[in-house]
Design a protein around this motif. Structure first.
Motif, PDB file in Angstrom:
ATOM      1  N   ALA A 168       5.691  61.602  57.653  1.00 23.14           N
ATOM      2  CA  ALA A 168       6.144  61.392  56.275  1.00 23.14           C
ATOM      3  C   ALA A 168       7.499  62.059  56.044  1.00 23.14           C
ATOM      4  N   GLY A 169       7.650  63.274  56.552  1.00 26.13           N
ATOM      5  CA  GLY A 169       8.915  63.990  56.373  1.00 26.13           C
ATOM      6  C   GLY A 169      10.080  63.289  57.052  1.00 26.13           C
ATOM      7  N   MET A 170       9.829  62.743  58.240  1.00 22.43           N
ATOM      8  CA  MET A 170      10.876  61.998  58.946  1.00 22.43           C
ATOM      9  C   MET A 170      11.330  60.796  58.126  1.00 22.43           C
ATOM     10  N   ILE A 171      10.366  60.044  57.623  1.00 25.17           N
ATOM     11  CA  ILE A 171      10.713  58.850  56.827  1.00 25.17           C
ATOM     12  C   ILE A 171      11.515  59.260  55.599  1.00 25.17           C
ATOM     13  N   MET A 172      11.089  60.329  54.931  1.00 25.73           N
ATOM     14  CA  MET A 172      11.787  60.776  53.723  1.00 25.73           C
ATOM     15  C   MET A 172      13.196  61.260  54.045  1.00 25.73           C
ATOM     16  N   LYS A 173      13.379  61.853  55.222  1.00 25.25           N
ATOM     17  CA  LYS A 173      14.718  62.298  55.624  1.00 25.25           C
ATOM     18  C   LYS A 173      15.664  61.124  55.887  1.00 25.25           C
ATOM     19  N   TRP A 325      16.040  55.104  63.675  1.00 26.98           N
ATOM     20  CA  TRP A 325      15.819  56.543  63.831  1.00 26.98           C
ATOM     21  C   TRP A 325      14.725  56.762  64.866  1.00 26.98           C
ATOM     22  N   LEU A 326      14.956  57.701  65.783  1.00 29.99           N
ATOM     23  CA  LEU A 326      13.897  58.052  66.728  1.00 29.99           C
ATOM     24  C   LEU A 326      13.852  59.558  66.918  1.00 29.99           C
ATOM     25  N   ILE A 327      12.657  60.056  67.245  1.00 33.90           N
ATOM     26  CA  ILE A 327      12.474  61.475  67.526  1.00 33.90           C
ATOM     27  C   ILE A 327      12.079  61.638  68.991  1.00 33.90           C
ATOM     28  N   THR A 328      12.679  62.604  69.663  1.00 30.17           N
ATOM     29  CA  THR A 328      12.308  62.893  71.049  1.00 30.17           C
ATOM     30  C   THR A 328      12.610  64.348  71.377  1.00 30.17           C
ATOM     31  N   SER A 329      11.807  64.914  72.263  1.00 28.79           N
ATOM     32  CA  SER A 329      12.106  66.256  72.774  1.00 28.79           C
ATOM     33  C   SER A 329      12.846  66.168  74.108  1.00 28.79           C
ATOM     34  N   ASN A 330      12.991  64.952  74.629  1.00 33.95           N
ATOM     35  CA  ASN A 330      13.686  64.754  75.901  1.00 33.95           C
ATOM     36  C   ASN A 330      15.170  64.515  75.611  1.00 33.95           C
ATOM     37  N   LEU A 331      15.896  65.618  75.436  1.00 30.37           N
ATOM     38  CA  LEU A 331      17.293  65.528  75.021  1.00 30.37           C
ATOM     39  C   LEU A 331      18.169  64.913  76.107  1.00 30.37           C
ATOM     40  N   GLY A 338      22.885  55.161  75.222  1.00 27.26           N
ATOM     41  CA  GLY A 338      24.173  54.469  75.283  1.00 27.26           C
ATOM     42  C   GLY A 338      24.787  54.198  73.931  1.00 27.26           C
ATOM     43  N   LEU A 339      24.269  54.820  72.896  1.00 26.09           N
ATOM     44  CA  LEU A 339      24.806  54.675  71.548  1.00 26.09           C
ATOM     45  C   LEU A 339      25.143  56.055  71.001  1.00 26.09           C
ATOM     46  N   ARG A 340      26.137  56.107  70.132  1.00 29.33           N
ATOM     47  CA  ARG A 340      26.503  57.384  69.525  1.00 29.33           C
ATOM     48  C   ARG A 340      25.687  57.582  68.241  1.00 29.33           C
ATOM     49  N   PRO A 341      24.841  58.599  68.198  1.00 29.20           N
ATOM     50  CA  PRO A 341      24.077  58.826  66.968  1.00 29.20           C
ATOM     51  C   PRO A 341      24.988  59.271  65.827  1.00 29.20           C
ATOM     52  N   SER A 342      24.756  58.722  64.634  1.00 26.47           N
ATOM     53  CA  SER A 342      25.557  59.117  63.477  1.00 26.47           C
ATOM     54  C   SER A 342      24.983  60.349  62.799  1.00 26.47           C
ATOM     55  N   LYS A 343      23.764  60.729  63.188  1.00 27.84           N
ATOM     56  CA  LYS A 343      23.155  61.936  62.628  1.00 27.84           C
ATOM     57  C   LYS A 343      22.147  62.490  63.617  1.00 27.84           C
ATOM     58  N   LYS A 344      22.085  63.831  63.718  1.00 23.49           N
ATOM     59  CA  LYS A 344      21.090  64.508  64.554  1.00 23.49           C
ATOM     60  C   LYS A 344      20.435  65.605  63.719  1.00 23.49           C
ATOM     61  N   ILE A 345      19.116  65.625  63.688  1.00 26.30           N
ATOM     62  CA  ILE A 345      18.378  66.631  62.921  1.00 26.30           C
ATOM     63  C   ILE A 345      17.397  67.324  63.864  1.00 26.30           C
ATOM     64  N   LYS A 346      17.417  68.646  63.866  1.00 21.66           N
ATOM     65  CA  LYS A 346      16.490  69.410  64.702  1.00 21.66           C
ATOM     66  C   LYS A 346      15.134  69.484  64.003  1.00 21.66           C
ATOM     67  N   LEU A 347      14.083  69.054  64.695  1.00 23.76           N
ATOM     68  CA  LEU A 347      12.718  69.117  64.182  1.00 23.76           C
ATOM     69  C   LEU A 347      11.790  69.616  65.290  1.00 23.76           C
ATOM     70  N   PHE A 356      15.806  64.423  65.919  1.00 25.30           N
ATOM     71  CA  PHE A 356      15.585  63.195  65.161  1.00 25.30           C
ATOM     72  C   PHE A 356      16.955  62.588  64.940  1.00 25.30           C
ATOM     73  N   VAL A 357      17.212  61.461  65.587  1.00 26.72           N
ATOM     74  CA  VAL A 357      18.574  60.911  65.615  1.00 26.72           C
ATOM     75  C   VAL A 357      18.641  59.533  64.961  1.00 26.72           C
ATOM     76  N   LYS A 358      19.817  59.239  64.424  1.00 19.73           N
ATOM     77  CA  LYS A 358      20.042  57.978  63.713  1.00 19.73           C
ATOM     78  C   LYS A 358      21.100  57.156  64.429  1.00 19.73           C
ATOM     79  N   TYR A 359      20.789  55.882  64.681  1.00 19.61           N
ATOM     80  CA  TYR A 359      21.748  54.929  65.227  1.00 19.61           C
ATOM     81  C   TYR A 359      21.970  53.824  64.191  1.00 19.61           C
ATOM     82  N   GLU A 360      23.207  53.586  63.832  1.00 17.84           N
ATOM     83  CA  GLU A 360      23.522  52.550  62.848  1.00 17.84           C
ATOM     84  C   GLU A 360      24.001  51.300  63.571  1.00 17.84           C
ATOM     85  N   MET A 361      23.211  50.257  63.473  1.00 16.64           N
ATOM     86  CA  MET A 361      23.545  48.989  64.103  1.00 16.64           C
ATOM     87  C   MET A 361      24.128  48.082  63.024  1.00 16.64           C
TER      88      MET A 361
END
Length: 374
Positions: A168-173, A325-331, A338-347, A356-361
């Protein structure tokens, strides 16, 4: 998630909101305590402080716990459970603090009534929380009972399910609140989809909780609670877009269907067995995508580099006009998207530090190249 929780509390009507480290304090009456438990999406516990004092040694703790009027909060025929959190040079073992607290409470009852209440760690009448920060001890009643991430709809789990509160928190972010289509391309047991549907329709997230902690308190006002619940139900709204999910595992799809049905959300969510890498966008309109791909931790991946590379390729080729948006611990694996994330959030996903990273297509002709790899 502190800022998100503070925002939730503000919207629900709390006052005197203060953001701390992994906590948010606020003021409200009994009805608001009921409301916060029912409606907060990103809270794990709602604690009601009843005492605070200085402690420097075990005898201080025992004496001051003993002197609290516990008969006000439970009867001798009731049961109790104590949970402790300790950040102190004076006290170092939280389990011992819980034991010492329990001893003080049962000794008070025995001295005053000739009987003592029992301990029940699973379904106590009263859950007590002890928090010691250096030499300040705060005693609280746990109004939630079980952790609020246990929404009550999860009847079937896959191997590595995401926590409901985190979902829920991820979606709200992301800023999504039902303004367009929503998709989870690797939906597992359906948690992200369920939380998205409840956010979009403003459904109280803890509506399916079997029993809150406050329901066994002597002062529980069932009429007030029903009034609060009915008011929350009246605020449920319609949703006019699509929420859908895929998973390549037929067993996961069946479990997701069970959970979605248990949450009474089947009319809002469509899921089917499909390999995300073989799919394309269903509608020519904006899409939000939130997902929790395998990290190669609890679920192993044969070729991590190839797998994360396919995520990037699928997004580029088939999902324009999408916020993914996707979340992963495998940095390390993120580099192969192969895409540049427009946002990175530590969770934190459990104990795993994650991004938790954002890719804008973008729609149209925006191109990506190897130089965009991070």
């Amino acid at each position: 998630m502190e800022e998100i929780l503070a925002q939730e509390l503000r919207q629900l009507g709390a006052s005197e909101i203060e953001i701390g480290t992994r906590n948010v304090s606020f003021e409200g009456d009994t009805g608001f305590m009921y409301k916060a438990n029912l409606c907060c999406r990103t809270a794990i516990k709602i604690l009601k402080p009843i005492a605070a004092f200085n402690v420097f040694k075990e005898d201080d703790l025992y004496e001051k716990i003993y002197n609290i009027n516990w008969q006000k909060y439970m009867s001798v025929t009731g049961t109790l459970a104590v949970n402790s959190t300790v950040f102190s040079d004076y006290f170092t073992h939280s389990q011992y603090i819980s034991l010492k607290t329990k001893d003080a409470i049962v000794d008070r009852f025995r001295d005053m009534e000739g009987e003592r209440p029992n301990v029940d760690l699973d379904h106590p009448t009263l859950r007590i929380n002890i928090h010691i920060d250096r030499n300040i001890c705060t005693v609280s009643l746990d109004s939630s009972g079980q952790s609020l991430h246990k929404r009550g709809y999860k009847v079937a789990n896959t191997l590595a399910p995401i926590n409901e509160v985190l979902a829920a928190g991820m979606i709200m972010k992301t800023g999504w609140s039902g303004q367009c289509d929503f998709m989870d391309p690797m939906c597992g047991s359906g948690t992200i989809l369920c939380e998205a549907a409840m956010i979009a329709c403003n459904i109280p997230p803890n509506l399916n909780v079997e029993e809150f902690g406050f329901e066994t308190w002597p002062d529980f006002d069932v009429d007030l609670y029903e009034l609060i619940e009915n008011a929350a139900l009246k605020k449920i709204k319609e949703f006019h877009f699509k929420i859908y999910g895929y998973d390549n595992d037929a067993n996961a799809i069946e479990k997701a269907k069970e959970n979605i049905a248990a949450a009474n959300l089947s009319e809002f969510i469509t899921i089917k067995k499909a390999d995300f890498f073989q799919t394309e966008k269903l509608q020519e309109r904006p899409l939000f995508m939130v997902f929790n791909p395998p990290y190669d931790e609890r679920i192993s991946i044969r070729d991590v580099e190839h797998f994360y590379g396919q995520i990037g390729n699928t997004l580029k080729r088939n999902y324009e006009d999408t916020q993914a948006w996707l979340i992963t611990s495998n940095l390390e694996a993120l580099k192969f998207v192969g895409l540049r994330p427009s946002k990175k959030i530590k969770l934190f996903n459990g104990a795993l530090e994650s991004k938790f990273v954002k890719y804008e297509m973008y729609a149209g002709s925006r191109k990506f190249s190897k130089r965009d790899i991070t």
